[in-house]
Design an enzyme around this catalytic site. Sequence first.
Site, PDB file in Angstrom:
ATOM      1  N   ASP A 103       0.828  -1.201   0.000  1.00 39.53           N
ATOM      2  CA  ASP A 103       0.000   0.000   0.000  1.00 39.53           C
ATOM      3  C   ASP A 103       0.867   1.259   0.000  1.00 39.53           C
ATOM      4  OD1 ASP A 103      -2.227  -1.608   0.179  1.00 39.53           O
ATOM      5  OD2 ASP A 103      -2.372  -1.434   2.367  1.00 39.53           O
TER       6      ASP A 103
HETATM    7  N1  URA Z   1      -1.417  -5.938   3.747  1.00 42.18           N
HETATM    8  C1  URA Z   1      -1.879  -4.677   3.813  1.00 42.18           C
HETATM    9  O1  URA Z   1      -2.901  -4.411   4.387  1.00 42.18           O
HETATM   10  N2  URA Z   1      -1.156  -3.727   3.207  1.00 42.18           N
HETATM   11  C2  URA Z   1       0.028  -3.961   2.559  1.00 42.18           C
HETATM   12  O2  URA Z   1       0.635  -3.029   2.051  1.00 42.18           O
HETATM   13  C3  URA Z   1       0.473  -5.277   2.527  1.00 42.18           C
HETATM   14  C4  URA Z   1      -0.258  -6.253   3.119  1.00 42.18           C
END
Ligand code: URA
Length: 226
Positions: A103
């Site tokens: 993310d």
């Molecule tokens: N899970 C999440 O919620 N975000 C990420 O960036 C990776 C795994």
Amino acid sequence: MRLDKFLVECGLGSRKEVREIILEGHIFINEVRAKSPHIIINEKKDEIFLNDEKLEYKEFRYYVLNKEEGYVTALSDSRDRTVMELLPEWVVLKDLFPVGRLDKDTEGLLLFTNNGKFAHQLVSPKKHVDKIYYVELKDDITEEGLHDLRTGVDIGGYITMPAEAEKIEEKKIYLNIREGKFHQVKKMLQAIGNEVIYLKRIKFGNLELGDLEIGEVVEVNQEDII
Ligand code: URA
């Protein structure tokens, strides 16, 4: 393969830069100085030198980035800065893409490659590649919460596979998930009534972040990954 293409894929520079290097007389093919960027070489048989240094052609390349927050995992984006912008100049960008996604606000280990088939295997739900996250939480983690993370939680119609959850401190855990649903870690913590306030991936397959600084990139070999 054309000589200039070969040199670009060895990471020597852009097409324009490698042409200049050739025309300045720094490139040798089997001990003969190359005069033109258009020469066709056999990248498997010919020995290509940059002055005294032998150049190795790699069909497939693998790089690990310690991603900083604020960048989206995409090749391009009309609004946000992308992880591609975090790659230094020496990285050969041709056909390169990130494997899986982190993310925008997540930090840590992100792999890049130009090997589509291998990347596909790595993200395949059948492959069960370890992905370990260091997670900071809004509220204290409970024994019940740890138990639920380990056995599986409902993240909106999907029950997660058993995960490894280890408590570090009241508000800090390690979570190892072997699948990769969209926002999975955040949703899993939400499912147990908690909230992620900081997320960093520290392991992907056999690759570990170790002491790689934020924003730093290293080249790795395929054998190091799984
Ligand atoms: N899970 C999440 O919620 N975000 C990420 O960036 C990776 C795994």
